[in-house]
Scaffold this active site. Structure first.
Site, PDB file in Angstrom:
ATOM      1  N   CYS A  17      -7.381  -1.106   1.591  1.00 32.05           N
ATOM      2  CA  CYS A  17      -6.218  -1.363   2.389  1.00 32.05           C
ATOM      3  C   CYS A  17      -6.956  -1.660   3.761  1.00 32.05           C
ATOM      4  O   CYS A  17      -7.505  -0.650   4.287  1.00 32.05           O
ATOM      5  CB  CYS A  17      -5.294  -0.511   2.487  1.00 32.05           C
ATOM      6  SG  CYS A  17      -3.943  -1.150   3.724  1.00 32.05           S
ATOM      7  N   CYS A  52      -5.031   0.849   6.642  1.00 35.89           N
ATOM      8  CA  CYS A  52      -5.157   2.406   6.561  1.00 35.89           C
ATOM      9  C   CYS A  52      -6.477   2.918   5.738  1.00 35.89           C
ATOM     10  O   CYS A  52      -6.683   4.043   5.724  1.00 35.89           O
ATOM     11  CB  CYS A  52      -3.999   3.084   6.040  1.00 35.89           C
ATOM     12  SG  CYS A  52      -3.973   2.653   4.172  1.00 35.89           S
ATOM     13  N   CYS A  78       0.437   3.400   3.572  1.00 32.78           N
ATOM     14  CA  CYS A  78       0.933   2.818   4.675  1.00 32.78           C
ATOM     15  C   CYS A  78       2.039   1.851   4.885  1.00 32.78           C
ATOM     16  O   CYS A  78       2.631   1.308   5.722  1.00 32.78           O
ATOM     17  CB  CYS A  78      -0.212   2.297   5.674  1.00 32.78           C
ATOM     18  SG  CYS A  78      -0.897   0.626   5.002  1.00 32.78           S
ATOM     19  N   CYS A 126       0.978  -1.141   0.061  1.00 36.96           N
ATOM     20  CA  CYS A 126      -0.052   0.080  -0.076  1.00 36.96           C
ATOM     21  C   CYS A 126       0.985   1.139   0.102  1.00 36.96           C
ATOM     22  O   CYS A 126       1.787   1.450   0.851  1.00 36.96           O
ATOM     23  CB  CYS A 126      -0.902   0.045   1.179  1.00 36.96           C
ATOM     24  SG  CYS A 126      -1.880   1.545   1.320  1.00 36.96           S
ATOM     25  N   CYS A 135      -8.380  -5.825  -9.780  1.00 35.33           N
ATOM     26  CA  CYS A 135      -8.189  -4.624 -10.697  1.00 35.33           C
ATOM     27  C   CYS A 135      -7.718  -3.525  -9.952  1.00 35.33           C
ATOM     28  O   CYS A 135      -8.455  -2.615  -9.135  1.00 35.33           O
ATOM     29  CB  CYS A 135      -9.365  -4.103 -11.735  1.00 35.33           C
ATOM     30  SG  CYS A 135      -8.869  -2.772 -12.796  1.00 35.33           S
TER      31      CYS A 135
END
Length: 145
Positions: free
Chosen positions: A98, A101, A51, A48, A123
């Site tokens: 995510c 976060c 984060c 991510c 995607c």
């Protein structure tokens, strides 16, 4: 999964570029075929961008020709959350975020006929990710300071 990462909009804006903020925090989408990782084939880990949580692995990435990086599964189910997305008239989708976060990553689709073990296509916006090639990857999300 560890503790939830929470920041104010101002804190996120200080950490992210305007495009990163629009996609990750406002559920935007980058233009197709423009993302940094659309055609990446190197072995490694995708994290991510907001984060640092490990989200996807290169051995789960496949070429879908859709314009965004595609994966057939997340690194672990506890790394992502799924939300119903009815933002397009007449079309329900499943948004992927995510788990650490709450950043928008993209969408997951099923039953499209890709020859993958899960019959799913995550995607994902390139701008939602960072990439660590094998050999330089560390395990786990970076510590919060």
């Amino acid at each position: 999964m560890s503790l939830k990462i929470e920041k104010t909009p101002e804190q996120w804006k200080a950490l992210l570029s305007p495009l990163e903020y629009r996609v990750l925090r406002e559920s935007g989408t980058e233009a197709p075929f423009t993302g940094e990782y659309t055609d990446t084939t190197a072995a490694g880990i995708y994290r991510c961008r907001a984060c640092g949580t490990e989200l996807f692995r290169s051995d789960h990435k496949f070429e879908s020709h859709c314009g965004w990086p595609s994966f057939y599964t997340a690194a672990a189910e506890d790394r992502v959350v799924y939300l119903e997305d009815r933002s397009l008239p007449g079309r329900a989708r499943v948004e992927v975020r995510c788990a650490a976060c709450d950043s928008h990553l993209g969408h997951v689709f099923e039953g499209e006929g890709y020859q993958t073990p899960t019959d799913q296509r995550f995607c994902i916006n390139s701008v939602s990710l960072t990439f660590e090639p094998d050999g330089s990857a560390t395990h786990g999300a970076p510590s919060e300071s």
